[in-house]
Design an enzyme around this catalytic site. Structure first.
Site, PDB file in Angstrom:
ATOM      1  N   SER A   1      -5.527  -7.991   5.597  1.00  0.00           N
ATOM      2  CA  SER A   1      -4.535  -8.220   6.557  1.00  0.00           C
ATOM      3  C   SER A   1      -4.214  -9.659   7.208  1.00  0.00           C
ATOM      4  O   SER A   1      -5.292 -10.214   7.609  1.00  0.00           O
ATOM      5  CB  SER A   1      -4.553  -7.165   7.711  1.00  0.00           C
ATOM      6  OG  SER A   1      -3.377  -7.363   8.463  1.00  0.00           O
TER       7      SER A   1
ATOM      8  N   ASP B   1       6.353  -4.384   3.866  1.00  0.00           N
ATOM      9  CA  ASP B   1       6.882  -3.374   4.409  1.00  0.00           C
ATOM     10  C   ASP B   1       8.109  -2.651   3.936  1.00  0.00           C
ATOM     11  O   ASP B   1       8.490  -1.592   4.373  1.00  0.00           O
ATOM     12  CB  ASP B   1       7.067  -3.607   5.919  1.00  0.00           C
ATOM     13  CG  ASP B   1       5.965  -3.593   6.883  1.00  0.00           C
ATOM     14  OD1 ASP B   1       4.665  -3.180   6.371  1.00  0.00           O
ATOM     15  OD2 ASP B   1       5.946  -4.542   8.015  1.00  0.00           O
TER      16      ASP B   1
END
Length: 431
Positions: free
Chosen positions: A164, A309
């Protein structure tokens, strides 16, 4: 809450995009790290932004709010010493605040979502905090996590970007406040570089200087800096809007979404080009994305790391495209609120989609005739999964029942309300 999503042939109307969750949480944090009063106009209201708001209050920020704006009197590099923080199910909030917690003598992040955030690993940031002289107690990298700090040290630091980009962003927020200058080297790969760009943009707006290499793998951060109180305006949110645009693309539609800036640095802005490449009749002018859907989509291949996303929403559209689509470079989806590859594809198969997975790919064999549906499916407590499965349900022959649909509030509390206003046939049942 259950969402009973019924087949819907047509969507029509205009909505305002919700305010960006990513920008809101970052502005809240830099407002708290400033000494003085900052103002945020049009902040997002979601579980993530509410978690950040609640936590910075606990750490000593004074937050006041009206219908248009929020003011924050910050605590700078001296957060209040609290024993516990509860970030809910907000992974970014946890990771950003883990670095800020290094200024506290002892702080424990509790685990209130053992089946979601409680399963996510944070080892990469923990390793870097230990390089700074911080003692971290954890459960194999997972919550609950106790940070014993007080005087974090700068200097030469390394952080892995494999899982991440949030670990790097966390350090970028914190290191300018240290006594020492710092250098950060990103090891291995760096996921979601575009989102790191958002972090750097926000930090610069607060008057902080960071020298970043062109590939975003090396950083020089002078210490002893101070965040300046500023006024910020939150832009419209592309990740949430992606699901609305996908719903419009797979139905006969005439839908406009306002407040989506053409010059935005949100990586998910790429969905405009993704949908165009899939043959969707779409224009993007003056902050308005206008979709005229006719249910005729074509397959494509897309690098999902550019719009992390929004990948699930675009996969939902690809379920109904002619041909085989591939979304690659998406392994980081496995480390979100759920495994957004395996878990999501499991539910798509239940609905009748023909999908395959690789470690870092999603492959969709499109069914332009639609999918059968007519089943109950599990949302895995994940807002992005809920939104994407709703898109599939609208185009299915028998609809879908989505369990735990209230978790959409994590990023987009008004998602179903907005779809209903456009004519979607959805029934919400409280349990």
């Amino acid at each position: 809450m259950k969402a009973i999503v019924k087949p819907t042939n047509q969507l029509e109307g205009t909505i305002n995009a919700l305010s960006s969750k990513n920008y809101t949480t970052r502005y809240l944090l830099i407002g708290a790290l400033a000494e003085g009063t900052s103002t945020i106009y049009y902040p997002a209201h979601s579980e993530d932004s509410d978690a950040m708001r609640r936590c910075i209050r606990d750490l000593g920020a004074i937050v006041e709010e009206d219908d248009e704006k929020m003011t924050i009197q910050g605590f700078g590099s001296h957060p209040k010493h609290v024993k516990e923080l509860n970030v809910g199910n907000a992974g970014a909030v946890l990771r950003f605040l883990m670095s800020i917690a290094a200024f506290c003598p002892e702080l424990t992040f509790v685990n209130t979502y053992p089946n979601s955030l409680g399963k996510r690993p944070h080892d990469d940031l923990i390793v870097t905090l230990q390089q700074m002289g911080i003692e971290v107690e954890h459960q194999e990298g997972k919550l609950p996590i106790t940070i014993r700090g007080g005087k974090p040290r700068g200097g030469k630091l390394t952080v892995s970007g494999n899982i991440s980009s949030q670990f790097l962003s966390s350090l970028l927020f914190m290191t300018p406040l240290l006594e020492e200058d710092s250098e950060i080297e990103v090891l291995h790969d760096l996921k979601s570089k575009i989102i790191v760009g958002q972090t750097l943009e926000v930090i610069a707006q607060a008057g902080i200087h960071i020298e970043a290499s062109e590939d975003l793998m090396h950083y020089k951060i002078p210490g002893r800096q101070k965040y300046q109180p500023q006024k910020y305006v939150v832009q419209g949110d592309y990740p949430g809007s992606a699901a609305i645009l996908a719903a419009a693309a797979v139905t006969n539609s005439d839908v406009k979404v306002l407040r989506l800036e053409e010059t935005s640095k949100q990586g998910e802005k790429a969905v405009v080009d993704v949908l165009r490449d899939m043959g969707v009749n779409l224009t993007h002018e003056n902050g308005v994305v206008h979709v005229k859907g006719n249910q005729q989509l074509k397959a494509g291949e897309f690098d999902g790391d550019h719009f992390t996303d929004a990948v699930l929403a675009m996969v939902a559209a690809a379920v109904f495209a002619e041909g085989t689509s591939r979304f690659y470079n998406v392994e980081n989806l496995r480390y979100k609120e759920c495994d957004r590859i395996t878990d999501y594809l499991t539910e798509l198969r239940k609905a009748g989609a023909d999908v395959e997975e690789r470690q870092s790919e999603i492959i969709i064999h499109g069914r332009p005739q639609g999918v059968e549906g007519g089943v109950e499916i599990n949302a895995h407590y994940d807002h992005r999964v809920i939104m994407a499965l709703t898109v599939v349900g609208l185009r299915s022959k028998q609809g879908l029942v989505i369990n735990d649909a209230h978790h959409v509030a994590k990023s987009y509390p008004h998602y179903f309300e907005h779809l209903l206003s456009l004519g979607a046939q959805i029934e919400l049942v409280e349990e």
